[in-house]
Design a protein around this motif. Structure first.
Motif, PDB file in Angstrom:
ATOM      1  N   ASP A 241     -26.538  67.414  22.451  1.00 15.20           N
ATOM      2  CA  ASP A 241     -26.443  67.917  21.077  1.00 15.20           C
ATOM      3  C   ASP A 241     -25.125  67.456  20.462  1.00 15.20           C
ATOM      4  O   ASP A 241     -24.398  68.233  19.849  1.00 15.20           O
ATOM      5  N   LEU A 242     -24.847  66.183  20.605  1.00 20.68           N
ATOM      6  CA  LEU A 242     -23.567  65.609  20.197  1.00 20.68           C
ATOM      7  C   LEU A 242     -23.253  65.868  18.726  1.00 20.68           C
ATOM      8  O   LEU A 242     -24.075  65.637  17.844  1.00 20.68           O
ATOM      9  N   VAL A 243     -22.047  66.362  18.501  1.00 21.55           N
ATOM     10  CA  VAL A 243     -21.450  66.401  17.168  1.00 21.55           C
ATOM     11  C   VAL A 243     -20.162  65.600  17.261  1.00 21.55           C
ATOM     12  O   VAL A 243     -19.246  65.968  18.004  1.00 21.55           O
ATOM     13  N   ARG A 244     -20.093  64.518  16.535  1.00 22.36           N
ATOM     14  CA  ARG A 244     -18.965  63.601  16.706  1.00 22.36           C
ATOM     15  C   ARG A 244     -17.666  64.180  16.159  1.00 22.36           C
ATOM     16  O   ARG A 244     -17.651  64.855  15.136  1.00 22.36           O
ATOM     17  N   ASP A 245     -16.584  63.873  16.872  1.00 24.59           N
ATOM     18  CA  ASP A 245     -15.235  64.207  16.426  1.00 24.59           C
ATOM     19  C   ASP A 245     -14.760  63.083  15.514  1.00 24.59           C
ATOM     20  O   ASP A 245     -14.522  61.964  15.964  1.00 24.59           O
ATOM     21  N   THR A 246     -14.639  63.386  14.243  1.00 23.53           N
ATOM     22  CA  THR A 246     -14.219  62.367  13.270  1.00 23.53           C
ATOM     23  C   THR A 246     -12.809  62.627  12.747  1.00 23.53           C
ATOM     24  O   THR A 246     -12.366  61.977  11.799  1.00 23.53           O
TER      25      THR A 246
END
Length: 451
Positions: A365-370
């Motif tokens: 359930d990847l949520v990218r670190d931007t």
């Protein structure tokens, strides 16, 4: 019975039901949630065989060897009540499949030369090429399952990479037609061919959101030289590329995996490509092919080679078959079945597993670190200074023929660590690599010169 115990009993009854239960499943918990569609059940049962499936109507039979069995099951999204029957014993066992939501995927690519007669073309000694997409689907789901089981065995849970699936749960196969003939592709050096295909794919698919598992449909076989031009296995960046010299032997469905992985038919080098690591049987040809795919895709996930003899990142990939069978079939030089020992099967070495645990492709359930900066490594005199704003999860030093030195931070992740360059040089001599993986799964690697 008090209310709490009654609640637990009712819950377990909803997850497992059994009659005359002499059947056990040893590698799952009742009601366990998995994020990939194919699982391999390891367990014990009486009798000579056990039927396993989503229903009694479609249950397939698998052998029970000295009380042990392996069963491969494809799950539907949501709850799955798997049925098992051995002799008079029956069991229903629940496993839930929740598809990943991650926006990044591993894509299946079929690479076709412009003059090949059909999209699904590969070398076959008989000339027919049936069920190519089914073989690709089966291989990728089996390798995805293997990754998950190996990560589970390493202590990280069933983490694995996501595949692009259609509405029916089949692997989507993208066809890349290269603007060269099959003869031209087969004449290229392997590294040149890999780089050429990489360049074409990078124009079609975003490298930041996809990795590519590419099968080379133009692979051939020269019966005179016993070589397969256009057949190779190379991986790095976003591309793992694999020849199809042995694809005629691959299973075309999950139900065929155990049959093929125990097929001790000797290969005829006058007819077919032998890539079996000198074991010269059908099962070994397929095990090595699938293992090579797992190995090269490991490179795309940032893994180096390993000196662990059973690691996927060494020649340990030859033993992928042992994930799916209890006994290994005969092979050249061994005329009997061999029991698979618990510590003698393809696995992840500790360093590889630690890095995969934080890899973005292994976060369902990847949520990218931007927001945070990427990690960095710099050499300051005798000190190696490693920093990561989001936190350091793994850092290590390695070379292919030496056991790596690494530290892993599962809970509190420091933003900076230092180590002695002199100590690393004494252990590894040269050349060696230094790597950091941060909380976001971003990886940075430098050599001993800081480059």
């Amino acid at each position: 019975m008090n209310a709490d115990r009654l609640g637990v009993a009712l819950l377990l009854g909803a997850l497992v039901t059994a009659a005359h239960a002499d059947i056990t499943i040893d590698n799952f918990e009742p009601g366990e949630v998995v994020r990939h569609p194919v699982v391999v059940l390891r367990g014990h049962a009486g009798g000579d065989s056990i039927a396993v499936g989503q229903s009694w109507a479609n249950a397939g039979r698998t052998p029970v060897v000295k009380g042990e069995f392996r069963a491969i099951v494809e799950l539907r999204p949501g709850p799955n009540m798997i049925v098992l029957q051995s002799g008079r014993d029956t069991m229903k066992y629940r496993i839930d499949y929740r598809p990943p939501t991650s926006p990044i995927k591993v894509l299946a690519i079929w690479v076709r030369a412009k003059d090949e007669p059909e999209d699904a073309y590969y070398y076959s000694p008989t000339g027919d090429r049936p069920r190519v997409r089914e073989k690709f689907d089966t291989a990728l789901k089996a390798i995805q399952c293997f990754y998950a089981e190996a990560m589970h065995d390493a202590g990280y849970g069933r983490k694995t990479f996501p595949l692009e699936l259609d509405k029916n749960g089949k692997v989507v196969v993208h066809v890349l037609t290269v603007p060269k003939t099959g003869a031209e592709m087969r004449a290229m050096e392997n590294n040149e061919s890999w780089s050429y295909i990489y360049g074409l794919l990078s124009k079609e698919f975003p490298e930041n959101d996809t990795h590519w598992c590419a099968m080379l449909g133009f692979s051939g076989y020269d019966r005179g030289t016993k070589k397969s031009p256009g057949h190779y296995a190379l991986g790095g960046g976003s591309l793992g590329a694999f020849g199809t010299g042995s694809m005629s032997h691959w299973p075309a469905s999950l139900k065929e995996i155990q049959k093929v992985m125990t097929d001790a038919t000797l290969l005829d080098p006058n007819q077919t490509f032998d890539d079996s690591a000198f074991r010269r049987t059908v099962w070994a040809n397929v095990s090595t092919a699938w293992g090579a795919m797992a190995h090269e895709m490991g490179h795309t996930f940032g893994l180096p080679h390993s000196n662990d003899p059973f690691s996927v990142m060494s020649r340990g990939f030859d033993y992928v078959n042992r994930t799916f069978v209890v006994e290994e079939a005969p092979r050249a030089g061994v005329d009997h079945w061999v029991a698979v020992k618990p510590d003698e099967h393809s696995r992840w070495d500790k360093y590889s597993a630690a890095k995969l645990n934080w890899n973005p492709y292994f976060q369902p359930d990847l949520v990218r670190d931007t927001t945070s900066a990427a990690p960095s490594i710099r050499v300051d005199g005798d000190q190696v200074v490693i920093t990561a704003a989001s936190g350091i999860r793994v850092w290590g030093a390695d070379r292919d023929d030496t056991t790596p030195v690494f530290s892993e931070f599962l809970k509190d992740a420091p933003t900076e660590v230092t180590t002695s360059l002199k100590e690393l040089r004494e252990k590894f001599k040269s050349p060696y690599r230094i790597t950091v993986v941060d909380t976001a799964g971003r990886q940075v690697t430098i050599d001993e010169k800081g480059q």
